[in-house]
Design an enzyme around this catalytic site. Structure first.
Site, PDB file in Angstrom:
ATOM      1  N   ASP A  94     -24.335   7.469   9.330  1.00 56.69           N
ATOM      2  CA  ASP A  94     -24.401   8.734  10.050  1.00 56.69           C
ATOM      3  C   ASP A  94     -25.692   9.457   9.665  1.00 56.69           C
ATOM      4  OD1 ASP A  94     -24.018   9.887   7.575  1.00 56.69           O
ATOM      5  OD2 ASP A  94     -21.988  10.557   7.974  1.00 56.69           O
ATOM      6  N   ASP A 268     -14.298   6.037  13.567  1.00 54.58           N
ATOM      7  CA  ASP A 268     -14.297   5.965  12.098  1.00 54.58           C
ATOM      8  C   ASP A 268     -13.637   7.200  11.536  1.00 54.58           C
ATOM      9  OD1 ASP A 268     -16.537   7.874  10.538  1.00 54.58           O
ATOM     10  OD2 ASP A 268     -16.789   7.708  12.704  1.00 54.58           O
ATOM     11  N   CYS A 306       4.576  -5.368   8.130  1.00 52.35           N
ATOM     12  CA  CYS A 306       3.171  -5.595   7.772  1.00 52.35           C
ATOM     13  C   CYS A 306       3.038  -6.843   6.903  1.00 52.35           C
ATOM     14  CB  CYS A 306       2.624  -4.377   7.035  1.00 52.35           C
ATOM     15  SG  CYS A 306       0.903  -4.530   6.502  1.00 52.35           S
ATOM     16  N   CYS A 308       0.104  -7.492   5.128  1.00 52.61           N
ATOM     17  CA  CYS A 308      -1.058  -7.327   4.240  1.00 52.61           C
ATOM     18  C   CYS A 308      -0.711  -7.782   2.820  1.00 52.61           C
ATOM     19  CB  CYS A 308      -1.528  -5.870   4.232  1.00 52.61           C
ATOM     20  SG  CYS A 308      -0.499  -4.733   3.269  1.00 52.61           S
ATOM     21  N   CYS A 311       1.923  -5.484   1.090  1.00 54.16           N
ATOM     22  CA  CYS A 311       3.299  -5.576   1.570  1.00 54.16           C
ATOM     23  C   CYS A 311       3.931  -6.932   1.278  1.00 54.16           C
ATOM     24  CB  CYS A 311       3.344  -5.274   3.061  1.00 54.16           C
ATOM     25  SG  CYS A 311       3.037  -3.528   3.437  1.00 54.16           S
ATOM     26  N   HIS A 337      -3.488  -1.483   2.101  1.00 53.66           N
ATOM     27  CA  HIS A 337      -2.501  -1.450   3.181  1.00 53.66           C
ATOM     28  C   HIS A 337      -2.966  -0.572   4.344  1.00 53.66           C
ATOM     29  CE1 HIS A 337       1.180  -0.940   5.434  1.00 53.66           C
ATOM     30  NE2 HIS A 337       0.945   0.362   5.384  1.00 53.66           N
TER      31      HIS A 337
END
Length: 383
Positions: A94, A268, A306, A308, A311, A337
């Site tokens: 940015d 974002d 989930c 991931c 998890c 996560h």
């Protein structure tokens, strides 16, 4: 030829959403895409390898913070931000504008640029459009952002008009200041607050400068959700179809879905990492505040749906324990996560666009996650 290229793959038959790819000097990424924020040359609590493992294709760096510490000259000496932080995929930086304008009484806006005092040590600095691009050239990001003024919400019409016109003048100066046009592209930023006529004016002025991509700025700054989406709807019809569309500062699951439906390609936000460090997880059933006592003997994952790393291996009870005893691992597991959850969400959005069932996906997601309050003021079926 532009160094940043947008490839349209498919348009959704139900909505204005679109499936695409954005090509950069450090590779391509799929859109619509959520981009994790690496403010100070790191996505907090994550290694670059972990980011790749969870599906991150592009990350952000922050010009303001990297200018103050460690300094853009040092990063340039290290070989640029990619080498400095060991990330070989695309990076967007940015302009530093949002952070500078967030300083309130510590900054002064002039035609030349913005004079401000560092939030770290009070030292005095001046960032001009040319200085912002100089810093970003040193960082070596694939996508740079033009220096703009982000007006607060609410702002009156006359101030917003003067601000957007200054942003246009600054955008031209940014484009002229780019020393690496063959390696770095600049996105222009559309302002105009919540005013339909000013959004149109800003969009036309910025797009006339012919940047390789465009951002919708000045939203997600405290306005209600229905106001945000209404202002976005003012803006989107003016956005070129052959270039990327970037919404700055959105990271909640509902906003990401609504943005995609309207044709936004990139978004974002620090939200998923920030709330993770405070013990809040994003799940298909809504937010889980893991510090709550009801999870002390809950041996199920943060989100049973989930897959991931967190998890698959850890329970709510264990993660709650980590937070209660101030162990860093708690923040790391929740961050992994949350970022995976949003990246997977966008993967599902892309699949839904491909299959022409994005509205069905939105309905199914909201039925479990919970309908956002602003949906009451929207046409749920036809947006």
């Amino acid at each position: 030829m532009t160094v940043i290229k947008y490839e349209l793959i498919k348009e959704c038959s139900q909505t204005k959403a679109r499936l695409g790819k954005i090509h950069t000097p450090h590779g391509s990424f799929d859109t619509p895409m959520f981009m994790p924020v690496g403010t100070k040359a790191t996505v907090k609590a994550m290694t670059p390898e972990e980011l790749k493992d969870i599906g991150s294709q592009i990350i952000l760096g922050n010009t303001y913070h990297l200018y103050l510490r460690p300094g853009h000259e040092l990063i340039e000496e290290a070989g640029g931000l990619h080498k400095f932080m060991n990330w070989d995929r695309p990076i967007l930086t940015d302009s530093g504008g949002f952070q500078v304008f967030s300083l309130g009484g510590l900054r002064s806006i002039k035609e030349q640029g913005v004079e401000f005092r560092s939030h770290i040590d009070g030292s005095k600095h001046l960032i001009t459009p040319e200085k912002s691009i100089e810093i970003q050239n040193s960082l070596g990001s694939d996508i740079m952002m033009a220096f703009d003024e982000c007006v607060p919400y609410p702002s009156d019409w006359h101030y917003t008009k003067a601000s957007l016109e200054r942003t246009t003048r600054w955008a031209k100066r940014c484009k002229d200041a780019n020393k690496n046009p063959d390696r770095q592209g600049i996105f222009g930023i559309i302002q105009g607050g919540m005013y339909k006529d000013l959004r149109e004016q800003s969009a036309k002025e910025i797009i006339d400068l012919d940047f390789p991509g465009y951002a919708i700025g000045g939203l997600s700054v405290g306005e209600p959700g229905d106001v945000l989406l209404e202002a976005l709807d003012y803006t989107m019809p003016f956005m070129p179809k052959d270039k990327p569309r970037y919404f700055m500062g959105a990271g909640s699951p509902d906003y990401l879905i609504e943005l995609a439906i309207r044709g936004v390609d990139m978004a974002d936000c620090v939200l998923p990492t920030r709330i993770a460090r405070n013990g809040t997880a994003l799940t298909t059933r809504g937010k889980v505040v893991i510090r709550n006592a009801k999870y002390s003997r809950d041996f199920t994952p943060l989100d049973p749906e989930c897959d991931c790393y967190t998890c698959k291996n850890y329970s709510k009870a264990y993660i709650r324990h980590l937070f209660n005893v101030d162990e860093i691992l708690g923040a790391r597991l929740t961050t992994i996560h949350n970022l995976y959850f949003l990246l997977k969400l966008m993967e599902n959005v892309r699949e839904s666009i491909k299959d022409d069932r994005l509205l069905e996906f939105r309905r199914e997601f909201y039925e479990k996650y919970g309908y956002p309050k602003y949906m009451n003021s929207l046409d749920f079926k036809t947006n």
